[in-house]
Design an enzyme around this catalytic site. Structure first.
Site, PDB file in Angstrom:
ATOM      1  N   HIS A 203      -7.625 -10.550 -17.643  1.00  0.00           N
ATOM      2  CA  HIS A 203      -8.602  -9.601 -18.173  1.00  0.00           C
ATOM      3  C   HIS A 203      -9.959  -9.864 -17.554  1.00  0.00           C
ATOM      4  CE1 HIS A 203     -10.866  -7.148 -20.987  1.00  0.00           C
ATOM      5  NE2 HIS A 203      -9.715  -6.551 -21.203  1.00  0.00           N
TER       6      HIS A 203
ATOM      7  N   ASP B 102      -1.666  -5.418 -23.408  1.00  0.00           N
ATOM      8  CA  ASP B 102      -0.531  -4.628 -22.923  1.00  0.00           C
ATOM      9  C   ASP B 102       0.765  -5.419 -22.840  1.00  0.00           C
ATOM     10  OD1 ASP B 102      -1.924  -2.232 -22.538  1.00  0.00           O
ATOM     11  OD2 ASP B 102      -2.866  -3.083 -20.773  1.00  0.00           O
TER      12      ASP B 102
HETATM   13  N1  CMC Z   1      -1.220 -11.837 -11.865  1.00  0.00           N
HETATM   14  C1  CMC Z   1      -1.483 -12.705 -10.864  1.00  0.00           C
HETATM   15  N2  CMC Z   1      -2.716 -13.009 -10.440  1.00  0.00           N
HETATM   16  C2  CMC Z   1      -3.745 -12.399 -11.064  1.00  0.00           C
HETATM   17  C3  CMC Z   1      -3.557 -11.497 -12.130  1.00  0.00           C
HETATM   18  C4  CMC Z   1      -2.237 -11.221 -12.526  1.00  0.00           C
HETATM   19  N3  CMC Z   1      -1.995 -10.368 -13.515  1.00  0.00           N
HETATM   20  N4  CMC Z   1      -4.754 -11.051 -12.559  1.00  0.00           N
HETATM   21  C5  CMC Z   1      -5.664 -11.656 -11.798  1.00  0.00           C
HETATM   22  N5  CMC Z   1      -5.075 -12.468 -10.893  1.00  0.00           N
HETATM   23  C6  CMC Z   1      -5.742 -13.336  -9.922  1.00  0.00           C
HETATM   24  C7  CMC Z   1      -6.244 -12.520  -8.745  1.00  0.00           C
HETATM   25  O1  CMC Z   1      -5.313 -12.464  -7.692  1.00  0.00           O
HETATM   26  C8  CMC Z   1      -7.503 -13.273  -8.365  1.00  0.00           C
HETATM   27  O2  CMC Z   1      -7.126 -14.369  -7.588  1.00  0.00           O
HETATM   28  P1  CMC Z   1      -8.132 -14.920  -6.418  1.00  0.00           P
HETATM   29  O3  CMC Z   1      -9.386 -15.330  -7.125  1.00  0.00           O
HETATM   30  O4  CMC Z   1      -7.362 -16.048  -5.827  1.00  0.00           O
HETATM   31  O5  CMC Z   1      -8.340 -13.759  -5.483  1.00  0.00           O
HETATM   32  C9  CMC Z   1      -8.041 -13.795  -9.699  1.00  0.00           C
HETATM   33  O6  CMC Z   1      -6.897 -13.868 -10.569  1.00  0.00           O
HETATM   34  C10 CMC Z   1      -9.090 -12.884 -10.332  1.00  0.00           C
HETATM   35  O7  CMC Z   1      -8.571 -11.563 -10.355  1.00  0.00           O
HETATM   36  P2  CMC Z   1      -9.467 -10.264 -10.239  1.00  0.00           P
HETATM   37  O8  CMC Z   1      -8.609  -9.115  -9.803  1.00  0.00           O
HETATM   38  O9  CMC Z   1     -10.669 -10.574  -9.400  1.00  0.00           O
HETATM   39  O10 CMC Z   1      -9.924 -10.109 -11.729  1.00  0.00           O
HETATM   40  P3  CMC Z   1     -10.490  -8.791 -12.382  1.00  0.00           P
HETATM   41  O11 CMC Z   1     -11.338  -9.236 -13.500  1.00  0.00           O
HETATM   42  O12 CMC Z   1     -11.099  -7.915 -11.343  1.00  0.00           O
HETATM   43  O13 CMC Z   1      -9.166  -8.050 -12.890  1.00  0.00           O
HETATM   44  C11 CMC Z   1      -7.409  -7.241 -14.225  1.00  0.00           C
HETATM   45  C12 CMC Z   1      -8.764  -7.983 -14.201  1.00  0.00           C
HETATM   46  C13 CMC Z   1      -7.023  -6.932 -15.674  1.00  0.00           C
HETATM   47  C14 CMC Z   1      -7.534  -5.875 -13.489  1.00  0.00           C
HETATM   48  C15 CMC Z   1      -6.339  -8.139 -13.534  1.00  0.00           C
HETATM   49  O14 CMC Z   1      -6.199  -9.359 -14.231  1.00  0.00           O
HETATM   50  C16 CMC Z   1      -4.983  -7.428 -13.380  1.00  0.00           C
HETATM   51  O15 CMC Z   1      -4.784  -6.698 -12.413  1.00  0.00           O
HETATM   52  N6  CMC Z   1      -4.052  -7.631 -14.384  1.00  0.00           N
HETATM   53  C17 CMC Z   1      -2.793  -6.935 -14.362  1.00  0.00           C
HETATM   54  C18 CMC Z   1      -2.988  -5.525 -14.918  1.00  0.00           C
HETATM   55  C19 CMC Z   1      -3.209  -5.521 -16.417  1.00  0.00           C
HETATM   56  O16 CMC Z   1      -2.504  -6.180 -17.173  1.00  0.00           O
HETATM   57  N7  CMC Z   1      -4.196  -4.708 -16.850  1.00  0.00           N
HETATM   58  C20 CMC Z   1      -4.495  -4.521 -18.274  1.00  0.00           C
HETATM   59  C21 CMC Z   1      -5.841  -5.045 -18.640  1.00  0.00           C
HETATM   60  S1  CMC Z   1      -6.092  -5.096 -20.407  1.00  0.00           S
HETATM   61  C22 CMC Z   1      -5.982  -3.456 -20.939  1.00  0.00           C
HETATM   62  C23 CMC Z   1      -7.026  -2.555 -20.387  1.00  0.00           C
HETATM   63  O17 CMC Z   1      -8.194  -2.921 -20.318  1.00  0.00           O
HETATM   64  O18 CMC Z   1      -6.686  -1.436 -20.020  1.00  0.00           O
END
Ligand code: CMC
Length: 431
Positions: A308, A366
């Site tokens: 998140h 989720d």
């Molecule tokens: N699985 C594996 N690695 C992950 C994941 C994951 N689900 N989420 C983040 N990471 C890693 C990512 O690869 C990155 O690694 P590095 O620093 O080595 O590049 C690090 O963690 C930080 O990730 P980010 O993409 O920079 O983080 P963010 O804050 O931009 O993204 C997120 C948050 C929710 C989009 C992301 O965690 C994700 O894509 N999760 C899966 C989709 C998901 O479950 N979304 C629902 C969110 S909650 C409901 C809502 O708000 O709608």
């Protein structure tokens, strides 16, 4: 917002600029950079708004470190266990918990608006049956401004109020209609003798040919899902609603924009993507393979329902849903549901894995919601529409707050331009 007369200094090209600091009622201080460009001729750079507050708000507070979510000050777990969705809607819209009389009046106002214009039925029939219900939802909610143009004048507080009530009342009806249309069954009219969640289940699962009894435990679980998704401060879809509305667009168009944004797999689409992932994993012995894929930088795969932007400790909504998943599956006699076993083992494995610990990744809202919704009988394509109807109150409360704010001005971010500088047009024969 309290102006504590604190300031921060920015040194730039030999000049020092004073940046006012605002202190919130709770949470980190905020630097006011509104005059920065005028004074220093520089922009700030923050793609994804990771360090930017786009507005002030009194609706929802999240402490990502503590895993805390408050609506108007009330913790989400208390609301999920003691309140119900329409009471939470009242709280979001008007700022305080209602008295019994206020709640009765509010519930009456909402239930009197649950039907949609009959002409809308024909509008639905223009869609292909195999359309994703989110595609139908974006279209139909956008079209509400064509059906309810007597509540589109955003400068009239009464019309704003009517639009808010209409959206909260009609979204379940429209989402249920999108579902019924996709499976070729007749639309079921709302029943105002049922509560908000039971009515939604009735519109989704009853057919004219026989009586349908809504199980109160399932209605309660449905209602809890609505509460847990009701608002989440300035997330992507809410920010979309605010940005769309900053130009003066009507509320139905703004909420349709929010629904479009919610659809993406990184946001509301994650619940569908998560259940599909759990099915793809299929059995506990395949978990290590998927964990390795999620950690592999060269593989775009991510564990859906994990991580998140704001929560870096725990998502308080996931805790409530995990318990709800157990209750619902037990009620339905499917406590040994293989997906739930995969989900629990996946959670356990990931939470003990160095990669997920270091990056502070844990189940989000989720992760368990899809398991509950599927057990209730919803197809995966309905998961995100259910998120949308739950989030409608958050969007519309934030919209109302924004319109009433005298500081409201059109949202217009700037950019870091990295393209060509000015150059002369070259005739086609000379290229
Ligand atoms: N699985 C594996 N690695 C992950 C994941 C994951 N689900 N989420 C983040 N990471 C890693 C990512 O690869 C990155 O690694 P590095 O620093 O080595 O590049 C690090 O963690 C930080 O990730 P980010 O993409 O920079 O983080 P963010 O804050 O931009 O993204 C997120 C948050 C929710 C989009 C992301 O965690 C994700 O894509 N999760 C899966 C989709 C998901 O479950 N979304 C629902 C969110 S909650 C409901 C809502 O708000 O709608």
């Amino acid at each position: 917002m309290t102006d504590t007369k604190k300031t921060a200094q920015l040194s730039l090209n030999g000049e020092t600029y004073e940046l006012p600091i605002f202190s919130p009622t709770t949470g980190p201080d905020v630097l006011d950079i509104r005059k920065l460009y005028g004074q220093a001729g520089v922009f700030t750079y923050d793609p994804g708004f990771t360090s930017t507050a786009s507005c002030d708000s009194t609706i929802t507070y999240i402490d990502g470190g503590k895993g805390e979510l408050l609506h108007r000050g009330y913790p989400i777990d208390q609301l999920a266990s003691k309140s119900h969705h329409l009471e939470v809607c009242y709280l979001m819209l008007y700022g305080e918990l209602p008295t019994a009389a206020q709640l009765e009046d509010f519930e009456t106002r909402v239930t009197r608006h649950t039907m949609v214009h009959e002409q809308m039925h024909n509008f639905f029939r223009g869609f292909r049956r195999d359309a994703h219900p989110m595609a139908t939802l974006v279209g139909v909610v956008g079209a509400m401004s064509a059906f309810y143009h007597d509540s589109t004048d955003i400068n009239d507080p009464w019309q704003r109020e009517v639009a808010a009530i209409r959206l909260i009342a009609k979204l379940p009806t429209i989402a249920a209609m999108a579902y019924k249309y996709s499976i070729g069954q007749p639309f079921v009219y709302p029943r105002n003798d049922l509560d908000y969640a039971a009515n939604f289940l009735h519109m989704c699962f009853s057919v004219p040919a026989e009586e349908y009894h809504v199980d109160p435990i399932l209605a309660r679980a449905m209602d809890r899902i609505f509460i847990l998704h009701a608002d989440h401060e300035q997330n992507a879809s809410t920010s979309t609603v605010r940005l769309a509305s900053s130009s003066g667009a009507n509320p139905f168009a703004c909420i349709a924009a929010g629904i479009a944004c919610l659809w993406g797999p990184a946001h509301g689409g994650a619940n569908q993507a998560c259940l599909e992932m759990l099915k793809e994993i299929g059995s506990v012995d395949r978990i290590p393979e998927f964990i390795e894929r999620a950690k592999d930088k060269n593989d775009p795969f991510r564990l859906m329902g994990f991580g998140h932007r704001v929560y870096k400790n725990t998502d308080p909504r996931a805790k409530v849903l995990k318990q709800s998943a157990d209750e619902v599956l037990e009620l339905l006699g499917v406590e040994n549901n293989p997906l739930l076993q995969v989900a629990k083992e996946l959670e356990r494995t990931a939470l003990n894995d160095e990669y997920f610990i270091e990056k502070k990744l844990f189940p989000n809202v989720d992760f368990y919601s899809g398991i509950i919704l599927e057990a209730m009988g919803f197809p995966t394509s309905m998961f995100t529409p259910i998120f949308a109807l739950s989030r409608t109150v958050g969007w519309i409360s934030q919209w109302k707050e924004m319109i009433a704010d005298p500081q409201n001005k059109i949202g217009r971010p700037r950019q870091l331009y990295l393209g060509e500088t000015e150059r002369n047009y070259v005739d086609i024969e000379s290229r």
